[in-house]
Design a protein around this motif. Structure first.
Motif, PDB file in Angstrom:
ATOM      1  N   ALA A 155     -26.795   2.702  -3.666  1.00 47.04           N
ATOM      2  CA  ALA A 155     -27.408   2.775  -1.980  1.00 47.04           C
ATOM      3  C   ALA A 155     -25.868   1.793  -1.830  1.00 47.04           C
ATOM      4  CB  ALA A 155     -28.740   1.650  -1.871  1.00 47.04           C
ATOM      5  N   ALA A 156     -25.556   1.143  -2.054  1.00 45.27           N
ATOM      6  CA  ALA A 156     -24.293   0.649  -1.578  1.00 45.27           C
ATOM      7  C   ALA A 156     -22.753   1.350  -0.859  1.00 45.27           C
ATOM      8  CB  ALA A 156     -23.920  -0.714  -2.812  1.00 45.27           C
ATOM      9  N   ASP A 157     -22.677   1.850  -2.100  1.00 41.64           N
ATOM     10  CA  ASP A 157     -21.508   3.386  -2.004  1.00 41.64           C
ATOM     11  C   ASP A 157     -22.453   4.358  -0.791  1.00 41.64           C
ATOM     12  OD1 ASP A 157     -20.309   2.160  -4.167  1.00 41.64           O
ATOM     13  OD2 ASP A 157     -21.009   3.717  -5.244  1.00 41.64           O
ATOM     14  N   MET A 158     -23.431   4.398  -0.045  1.00 43.20           N
ATOM     15  CA  MET A 158     -23.785   5.100   0.479  1.00 43.20           C
ATOM     16  C   MET A 158     -23.840   4.919   1.523  1.00 43.20           C
ATOM     17  SD  MET A 158     -24.385   7.884   1.859  1.00 43.20           S
ATOM     18  CE  MET A 158     -25.630   9.517   0.398  1.00 43.20           C
ATOM     19  N   ALA A 159     -23.802   3.331   1.944  1.00 41.95           N
ATOM     20  CA  ALA A 159     -24.199   2.843   3.140  1.00 41.95           C
ATOM     21  C   ALA A 159     -23.024   2.141   3.675  1.00 41.95           C
ATOM     22  CB  ALA A 159     -24.448   1.087   2.986  1.00 41.95           C
ATOM     23  N   ALA A 160     -22.250   2.227   2.327  1.00 41.02           N
ATOM     24  CA  ALA A 160     -19.987   1.757   3.183  1.00 41.02           C
ATOM     25  C   ALA A 160     -19.838   3.278   3.214  1.00 41.02           C
ATOM     26  CB  ALA A 160     -19.808   1.345   2.107  1.00 41.02           C
ATOM     27  N   THR A 161     -20.039   4.765   2.923  1.00 39.51           N
ATOM     28  CA  THR A 161     -19.381   5.765   3.261  1.00 39.51           C
ATOM     29  C   THR A 161     -20.636   5.663   4.780  1.00 39.51           C
ATOM     30  OG1 THR A 161     -19.670   6.380   1.010  1.00 39.51           O
ATOM     31  CG2 THR A 161     -19.394   8.325   2.928  1.00 39.51           C
ATOM     32  N   LEU A 162     -21.733   5.994   5.171  1.00 36.77           N
ATOM     33  CA  LEU A 162     -21.865   5.610   6.174  1.00 36.77           C
ATOM     34  C   LEU A 162     -21.482   5.183   7.936  1.00 36.77           C
ATOM     35  CD1 LEU A 162     -26.340   6.508   5.658  1.00 36.77           C
ATOM     36  CD2 LEU A 162     -23.854   8.726   6.213  1.00 36.77           C
ATOM     37  N   TYR A 163     -21.462   3.076   7.254  1.00 36.70           N
ATOM     38  CA  TYR A 163     -20.995   2.804   7.678  1.00 36.70           C
ATOM     39  C   TYR A 163     -19.377   3.497   8.775  1.00 36.70           C
ATOM     40  CZ  TYR A 163     -19.470  -0.972  10.594  1.00 36.70           C
ATOM     41  OH  TYR A 163     -18.516  -2.137  12.198  1.00 36.70           O
ATOM     42  N   TYR A 164     -18.161   3.752   7.715  1.00 36.07           N
ATOM     43  CA  TYR A 164     -17.072   4.206   7.746  1.00 36.07           C
ATOM     44  C   TYR A 164     -16.649   5.283   8.871  1.00 36.07           C
ATOM     45  CZ  TYR A 164     -16.227   1.355   3.633  1.00 36.07           C
ATOM     46  OH  TYR A 164     -15.866  -0.229   3.164  1.00 36.07           O
ATOM     47  N   GLN A 165     -18.334   6.286   8.113  1.00 43.10           N
ATOM     48  CA  GLN A 165     -17.871   7.440   9.385  1.00 43.10           C
ATOM     49  C   GLN A 165     -18.521   7.257  10.561  1.00 43.10           C
ATOM     50  OE1 GLN A 165     -20.885  10.804   7.238  1.00 43.10           O
ATOM     51  NE2 GLN A 165     -22.311  10.995   8.671  1.00 43.10           N
ATOM     52  N   TRP A 166     -19.604   6.518  10.146  1.00 42.60           N
ATOM     53  CA  TRP A 166     -19.996   5.925  11.618  1.00 42.60           C
ATOM     54  C   TRP A 166     -18.873   4.803  12.963  1.00 42.60           C
ATOM     55  CZ3 TRP A 166     -23.642   8.107  14.961  1.00 42.60           C
ATOM     56  CH2 TRP A 166     -24.755   8.765  14.630  1.00 42.60           C
ATOM     57  N   LEU A 167     -17.914   4.290  11.663  1.00 43.35           N
ATOM     58  CA  LEU A 167     -16.748   3.694  12.734  1.00 43.35           C
ATOM     59  C   LEU A 167     -16.125   4.800  12.850  1.00 43.35           C
ATOM     60  CD1 LEU A 167     -16.793   0.468  13.454  1.00 43.35           C
ATOM     61  CD2 LEU A 167     -14.871   0.558  11.615  1.00 43.35           C
ATOM     62  N   GLY A 168     -15.409   5.411  12.529  1.00 45.59           N
ATOM     63  CA  GLY A 168     -15.350   6.847  12.875  1.00 45.59           C
ATOM     64  C   GLY A 168     -15.358   7.523  13.625  1.00 45.59           C
ATOM     65  N   ALA A 169     -15.876   8.392  13.637  1.00 46.29           N
ATOM     66  CA  ALA A 169     -16.784   9.015  15.548  1.00 46.29           C
ATOM     67  C   ALA A 169     -17.132   7.664  15.850  1.00 46.29           C
ATOM     68  CB  ALA A 169     -18.350   8.987  14.700  1.00 46.29           C
ATOM     69  N   SER A 170     -17.383   6.617  16.611  1.00 45.56           N
ATOM     70  CA  SER A 170     -17.170   5.976  17.871  1.00 45.56           C
ATOM     71  C   SER A 170     -15.527   5.633  17.907  1.00 45.56           C
ATOM     72  CB  SER A 170     -17.521   3.989  17.265  1.00 45.56           C
ATOM     73  OG  SER A 170     -18.925   3.964  16.469  1.00 45.56           O
ATOM     74  N   VAL A 171     -14.600   5.821  17.193  1.00 46.19           N
ATOM     75  CA  VAL A 171     -13.061   5.862  17.627  1.00 46.19           C
ATOM     76  C   VAL A 171     -13.042   6.717  18.596  1.00 46.19           C
ATOM     77  CG1 VAL A 171     -10.651   6.024  17.145  1.00 46.19           C
ATOM     78  CG2 VAL A 171     -11.995   4.107  16.526  1.00 46.19           C
ATOM     79  N   MET A 172     -13.470   7.966  17.742  1.00 46.59           N
ATOM     80  CA  MET A 172     -13.447   9.608  18.360  1.00 46.59           C
ATOM     81  C   MET A 172     -14.002   9.728  19.452  1.00 46.59           C
ATOM     82  SD  MET A 172     -11.045  11.048  16.529  1.00 46.59           S
ATOM     83  CE  MET A 172     -11.141  12.402  17.492  1.00 46.59           C
ATOM     84  N   VAL A 173     -15.447   8.656  20.200  1.00 46.41           N
ATOM     85  CA  VAL A 173     -15.799   9.207  20.965  1.00 46.41           C
ATOM     86  C   VAL A 173     -14.882   8.408  22.030  1.00 46.41           C
ATOM     87  CG1 VAL A 173     -17.568   8.220  22.162  1.00 46.41           C
ATOM     88  CG2 VAL A 173     -18.138   9.360  20.094  1.00 46.41           C
ATOM     89  N   LYS A 174     -14.679   7.139  21.933  1.00 42.33           N
ATOM     90  CA  LYS A 174     -13.588   7.096  22.671  1.00 42.33           C
ATOM     91  C   LYS A 174     -12.400   7.661  22.932  1.00 42.33           C
ATOM     92  CE  LYS A 174     -12.617   2.686  22.464  1.00 42.33           C
ATOM     93  NZ  LYS A 174     -13.983   1.681  23.787  1.00 42.33           N
ATOM     94  N   ILE A 175     -12.116   8.412  22.605  1.00 41.68           N
ATOM     95  CA  ILE A 175     -10.771   9.278  22.848  1.00 41.68           C
ATOM     96  C   ILE A 175     -11.725  10.425  23.399  1.00 41.68           C
ATOM     97  CG2 ILE A 175      -8.868  10.903  21.392  1.00 41.68           C
ATOM     98  CD1 ILE A 175      -9.198   8.652  18.958  1.00 41.68           C
ATOM     99  N   LEU A 176     -11.827  11.079  22.701  1.00 37.21           N
ATOM    100  CA  LEU A 176     -12.932  12.096  23.735  1.00 37.21           C
ATOM    101  C   LEU A 176     -13.805  11.857  24.402  1.00 37.21           C
ATOM    102  CD1 LEU A 176     -13.563  14.123  20.521  1.00 37.21           C
ATOM    103  CD2 LEU A 176     -10.882  14.429  21.039  1.00 37.21           C
ATOM    104  N   ARG A 177     -14.165  10.863  24.488  1.00 39.43           N
ATOM    105  CA  ARG A 177     -14.620  10.701  26.053  1.00 39.43           C
ATOM    106  C   ARG A 177     -15.955  11.699  25.654  1.00 39.43           C
ATOM    107  NH1 ARG A 177     -12.058   6.792  30.150  1.00 39.43           N
ATOM    108  NH2 ARG A 177     -11.011   5.926  29.178  1.00 39.43           N
TER     109      ARG A 177
END
Length: 195
Positions: A155-177
């Protein structure tokens, strides 16, 4: 610290958060924050030793509120672990997709900018994001226990992976709008969790 001092300090922090969520840390001067807050310039150093110390306090206050929001999701009665986790990500999409996809997350806005500039701010970011990941881990563990989630690995690895994925998605949402990166992140999340 008196109630009036706490209120003034809180006003400075809240004003700083609002402005920095739009302009970043380096793009904002103390004069702008204090003018917007209606606080005399000399008062700033009564509450904070430096702009760096202010940034650390800003991040500490931000994450305290953010983690309290996750704790409220964790405390909601009658939800499975999967429902809690998906509610968290739905809130993420709503908050980060707001304001023409410019969001409000200081981890997204300031993370890359200040991590190389200020060790105290980097450590505040690290502590705050670790708190988020730990709460996500708790939701994943609860979902595995109640059968609402199926995951591979810890669960620890999954939580970290998901957070990193969503953080990256948030950056891309800002870039792509546009919200497409969140849609892709949600699809990948549901797949990873067996939903």
């Amino acid at each position: 610290m008196s109630v009036m001092e706490k209120d003034t300090r809180s006003v400075i922090l809240a004003t700083g958060q609002t402005i920095m969520s739009r302009k970043g840390f380096s793009g904002v001067g103390l004069t702008e924050i204090l003018a917007e807050a209606g606080v005399p310039k000399g008062s700033f150093y009564h509450y904070f030793k430096s702009k760096d110390a202010f940034g650390q306090a800003l991040l500490d206050a931000y994450f305290e509120d953010y983690l309290a929001g996750i704790d409220a999701i964790l405390a909601k009665p009658g939800l499975t672990g999967a429902e809690r986790l998906m509610l968290y990500f739905a809130n993420w999409c709503e908050n980060q997709g707001a304001f023409d996809c410019q969001g409000r997350c200081l981890a997204v806005k300031l993370g890359a900018e200040v991590s190389d500039l200020s060790e105290p701010m980097r450590l505040a970011l690290k502590a705050g994001t670790n708190g988020i990941i730990a709460r996500m881990q708790a939701m994943i563990e609860a979902g595995a226990a109640d059968g609402s989630l199926r995951t591979q690995g810890s669960a620890a690895d999954m939580a970290a992976t998901l957070y990193y994925q969503w953080l990256g998605a948030s950056v891309m949402v800002k870039i792509l709008r546009m919200h497409e990166p969140f849609e892709k992140a949600m699809e990948a999340t549901r797949l990873s969790l067996g939903l």
